[in-house]
Design an enzyme around this catalytic site. Structure first.
Site, PDB file in Angstrom:
ATOM      1  N   TYR A   1       0.760  -1.357   0.031  1.00 46.31           N
ATOM      2  CA  TYR A   1       0.026  -0.229   0.016  1.00 46.31           C
ATOM      3  C   TYR A   1       0.911   1.112   0.072  1.00 46.31           C
ATOM      4  O   TYR A   1       0.489   2.273  -0.584  1.00 46.31           O
ATOM      5  CB  TYR A   1      -1.045  -0.007   1.321  1.00 46.31           C
ATOM      6  CG  TYR A   1      -2.262  -1.112   0.905  1.00 46.31           C
ATOM      7  CD1 TYR A   1      -3.286  -0.443   0.122  1.00 46.31           C
ATOM      8  CD2 TYR A   1      -1.962  -2.184   1.531  1.00 46.31           C
ATOM      9  CE1 TYR A   1      -4.087  -1.559  -0.187  1.00 46.31           C
ATOM     10  CE2 TYR A   1      -2.910  -3.249   1.276  1.00 46.31           C
ATOM     11  CZ  TYR A   1      -4.099  -2.931   0.231  1.00 46.31           C
ATOM     12  OH  TYR A   1      -4.912  -3.799  -0.028  1.00 46.31           O
TER      13      TYR A   1
ATOM     14  N   ARG B   1       1.453   1.926  -3.480  1.00 41.89           N
ATOM     15  CA  ARG B   1       0.285   2.364  -4.049  1.00 41.89           C
ATOM     16  C   ARG B   1       0.102   3.940  -3.874  1.00 41.89           C
ATOM     17  O   ARG B   1      -0.491   4.679  -4.505  1.00 41.89           O
ATOM     18  CB  ARG B   1      -1.141   1.656  -3.730  1.00 41.89           C
ATOM     19  CG  ARG B   1      -1.062   0.052  -3.806  1.00 41.89           C
ATOM     20  CD  ARG B   1      -1.343  -0.667  -5.350  1.00 41.89           C
ATOM     21  NE  ARG B   1      -0.386  -0.140  -6.143  1.00 41.89           N
ATOM     22  CZ  ARG B   1       0.747  -0.918  -6.312  1.00 41.89           C
ATOM     23  NH1 ARG B   1       1.123  -1.967  -5.538  1.00 41.89           N
ATOM     24  NH2 ARG B   1       1.737  -0.473  -7.238  1.00 41.89           N
TER      25      ARG B   1
ATOM     26  N   VAL C   1      -9.811   3.178  -4.341  1.00 45.22           N
ATOM     27  CA  VAL C   1      -8.966   3.634  -3.302  1.00 45.22           C
ATOM     28  C   VAL C   1      -8.257   4.917  -3.649  1.00 45.22           C
ATOM     29  O   VAL C   1      -7.643   5.577  -2.747  1.00 45.22           O
ATOM     30  CB  VAL C   1      -8.362   2.654  -2.206  1.00 45.22           C
ATOM     31  CG1 VAL C   1      -9.390   1.588  -1.993  1.00 45.22           C
ATOM     32  CG2 VAL C   1      -7.416   2.072  -3.386  1.00 45.22           C
TER      33      VAL C   1
ATOM     34  N   HIS D   1     -14.576   1.387  -0.455  1.00 36.82           N
ATOM     35  CA  HIS D   1     -13.659   0.257  -0.342  1.00 36.82           C
ATOM     36  C   HIS D   1     -12.354   1.002   0.499  1.00 36.82           C
ATOM     37  O   HIS D   1     -11.453   0.398   0.625  1.00 36.82           O
ATOM     38  CB  HIS D   1     -13.164  -0.564  -1.490  1.00 36.82           C
ATOM     39  CG  HIS D   1     -14.135  -1.288  -1.961  1.00 36.82           C
ATOM     40  ND1 HIS D   1     -14.139  -1.885  -3.060  1.00 36.82           N
ATOM     41  CD2 HIS D   1     -15.281  -1.881  -1.115  1.00 36.82           C
ATOM     42  CE1 HIS D   1     -15.359  -2.823  -3.341  1.00 36.82           C
ATOM     43  NE2 HIS D   1     -15.800  -2.635  -2.006  1.00 36.82           N
TER      44      HIS D   1
ATOM     45  N   SER E   1     -16.376  -4.549 -13.019  1.00 39.60           N
ATOM     46  CA  SER E   1     -16.660  -6.137 -13.466  1.00 39.60           C
ATOM     47  C   SER E   1     -17.892  -6.507 -12.736  1.00 39.60           C
ATOM     48  O   SER E   1     -18.379  -7.772 -13.031  1.00 39.60           O
ATOM     49  CB  SER E   1     -15.709  -7.000 -13.202  1.00 39.60           C
ATOM     50  OG  SER E   1     -15.317  -7.019 -11.757  1.00 39.60           O
TER      51      SER E   1
HETATM   52  P1  OAD Z   1     -11.990  -5.191 -11.770  1.00 41.21           P
HETATM   53  O1  OAD Z   1     -10.497  -5.191 -12.140  1.00 41.21           O
HETATM   54  O2  OAD Z   1     -12.716  -6.284 -11.167  1.00 41.21           O
HETATM   55  O3  OAD Z   1     -12.979  -4.672 -13.223  1.00 41.21           O
HETATM   56  C1  OAD Z   1     -12.663  -3.494 -14.033  1.00 41.21           C
HETATM   57  C2  OAD Z   1     -13.466  -3.322 -14.864  1.00 41.21           C
HETATM   58  O4  OAD Z   1     -12.898  -2.221 -15.639  1.00 41.21           O
HETATM   59  C3  OAD Z   1     -13.357  -4.356 -16.079  1.00 41.21           C
HETATM   60  O5  OAD Z   1     -14.899  -4.563 -16.454  1.00 41.21           O
HETATM   61  C4  OAD Z   1     -12.988  -3.810 -17.445  1.00 41.21           C
HETATM   62  O6  OAD Z   1     -13.418  -4.423 -18.376  1.00 41.21           O
HETATM   63  C5  OAD Z   1     -12.983  -2.375 -17.195  1.00 41.21           C
HETATM   64  N1  OAD Z   1     -11.962  -1.370 -17.900  1.00 41.21           N
HETATM   65  C6  OAD Z   1     -10.772  -1.650 -18.366  1.00 41.21           C
HETATM   66  N2  OAD Z   1     -10.334  -0.802 -19.058  1.00 41.21           N
HETATM   67  C7  OAD Z   1     -11.358   0.365 -18.845  1.00 41.21           C
HETATM   68  C8  OAD Z   1     -11.414   1.650 -19.272  1.00 41.21           C
HETATM   69  N3  OAD Z   1     -10.363   2.366 -19.882  1.00 41.21           N
HETATM   70  N4  OAD Z   1     -12.409   2.486 -18.971  1.00 41.21           N
HETATM   71  C9  OAD Z   1     -13.436   1.835 -18.417  1.00 41.21           C
HETATM   72  N5  OAD Z   1     -13.650   0.726 -17.795  1.00 41.21           N
HETATM   73  C10 OAD Z   1     -12.321  -0.202 -18.270  1.00 41.21           C
HETATM   74  O7  OAD Z   1     -12.300  -4.001 -10.893  1.00 41.21           O
HETATM   75  P2  OAD Z   1     -13.493  -3.600 -10.001  1.00 41.21           P
HETATM   76  O8  OAD Z   1     -14.731  -4.072 -10.379  1.00 41.21           O
HETATM   77  O9  OAD Z   1     -13.402  -2.135  -9.405  1.00 41.21           O
HETATM   78  O10 OAD Z   1     -11.686  -4.224  -3.801  1.00 41.21           O
HETATM   79  O11 OAD Z   1     -13.297  -4.344  -8.754  1.00 41.21           O
HETATM   80  C11 OAD Z   1     -13.946  -4.292  -7.425  1.00 41.21           C
HETATM   81  C12 OAD Z   1     -13.089  -4.665  -6.264  1.00 41.21           C
HETATM   82  O12 OAD Z   1     -12.249  -5.730  -6.384  1.00 41.21           O
HETATM   83  C13 OAD Z   1     -12.031  -3.374  -6.108  1.00 41.21           C
HETATM   84  O13 OAD Z   1     -12.633  -2.241  -5.453  1.00 41.21           O
HETATM   85  C14 OAD Z   1     -11.078  -4.106  -5.102  1.00 41.21           C
HETATM   86  C15 OAD Z   1     -10.939  -5.474  -5.834  1.00 41.21           C
HETATM   87  O14 OAD Z   1     -10.615  -6.558  -5.240  1.00 41.21           O
HETATM   88  C16 OAD Z   1     -10.857  -4.264  -2.679  1.00 41.21           C
HETATM   89  O15 OAD Z   1      -9.648  -3.654  -2.818  1.00 41.21           O
HETATM   90  C17 OAD Z   1     -11.664  -4.403  -1.478  1.00 41.21           C
END
Ligand code: OAD
Length: 226
Positions: free
Chosen positions: A53, A56, A88, A104, A171
């Site tokens: 972190y 990050r 974050v 988160h 996602s």
């Molecule tokens: P993910 O990595 O699961 O999903 C990222 C999404 O962004 C995918 O659907 C990609 O297709 C999309 N993506 C990629 N490039 C992009 C762009 N240029 N513009 C728009 N979208 C794009 O990330 P999250 O759904 O945020 O939690 O994941 C949820 C949580 O899982 C996070 O907050 C984190 C993780 O573990 C914790 O750290 C607690």
């Protein structure tokens, strides 16, 4: 003014150079997500997790908000906009958005491992031996897997009042965040911006998918909403 609620995930910050999670096979900057984002991971190897972190947090100093963030901020000229982010980082704040709820946690904050009410702003590295005012170790102010999501009730209240819901770059795999879409009032338009969307238009009432990255997708959405 109408209320717009925007749910954002890692894809929102991808064009700023911050890695998403699931695009890299469950690895987060080369680490198994459970190693660096769970209480067990912290218990097993606190130095590794703190250093992860720290990197990050340091990275935030070298990245900038992208056009997607700025275009989102522009919506505030015509709407009451509330952002609920799983991210974050602080890129929504730095692009001028005025209402940002971090589901988160936040990289630029730390908290006591014993008393979660003791939260502090933190800009530098955090190491073992950095203590809260009650002399307990400090940890990143991040919601790890398996931990409660204290801001979820506030997020539900916002989504329930939305006239328009926008979802960008997530996602939809991680709950309870992914369940927020179910609280939108019947008939309110929902826009989903993602180059690789995990949902289809028939999955939700009144859903429009914009199959683009955050910047281009927001450019299109502004032509619809402004
Ligand atoms: P993910 O990595 O699961 O999903 C990222 C999404 O962004 C995918 O659907 C990609 O297709 C999309 N993506 C990629 N490039 C992009 C762009 N240029 N513009 C728009 N979208 C794009 O990330 P999250 O759904 O945020 O939690 O994941 C949820 C949580 O899982 C996070 O907050 C984190 C993780 O573990 C914790 O750290 C607690």
């Amino acid at each position: 003014m109408k209320n717009i609620v925007v749910l954002t995930g890692a894809g929102m910050s991808a064009e700023s150079g911050i890695a998403t999670f699931r695009d890299a096979d469950g690895l987060w900057e080369g680490h198994d997500v459970m190693e660096v984002a769970s209480p067990e991971g912290f218990y097993n190897n606190p130095e590794l997790v703190l250093e992860f972190y720290n990197q990050r947090r340091a990275q935030l100093k070298s990245v900038k908000p992208n056009q997607g963030h700025f275009r989102l901020q522009k919506l505030e000229e015509n709407y009451n906009v509330h952002i609920v982010t799983q991210n974050v980082d602080d890129l929504h704040e730095r692009s001028g958005s005025t209402s940002v709820l971090h589901l988160h946690g936040e990289l630029r904050k730390v908290r006591s491992i014993k008393n979660e009410q003791l939260v502090y702003s933190w800009e530098e590295d955090l190491v073992l031996g950095d203590l809260c005012e009650e002399k307990s170790q400090l940890r990143p102010h991040i919601v790890w897997f398996g931990e409660a999501v204290p801001m979820i009730d506030q997020a539900v209240e916002l989504v329930e009042k939305a006239d328009v819901l926008v979802i960008i770059g997530t996602s939809m795999q991680v709950y309870p965040a992914a369940g927020l879409v179910n609280y939108v009032q019947h008939g309110a338009p929902v826009y989903f911006i993602d180059p690789n969307p995990s949902v289809k238009e028939s999955d939700f009432n009144n859903l429009t998918i914009i199959k683009e990255g955050a910047s281009k997708g927001m450019e299109q959405l502004l032509t619809v909403l402004l």
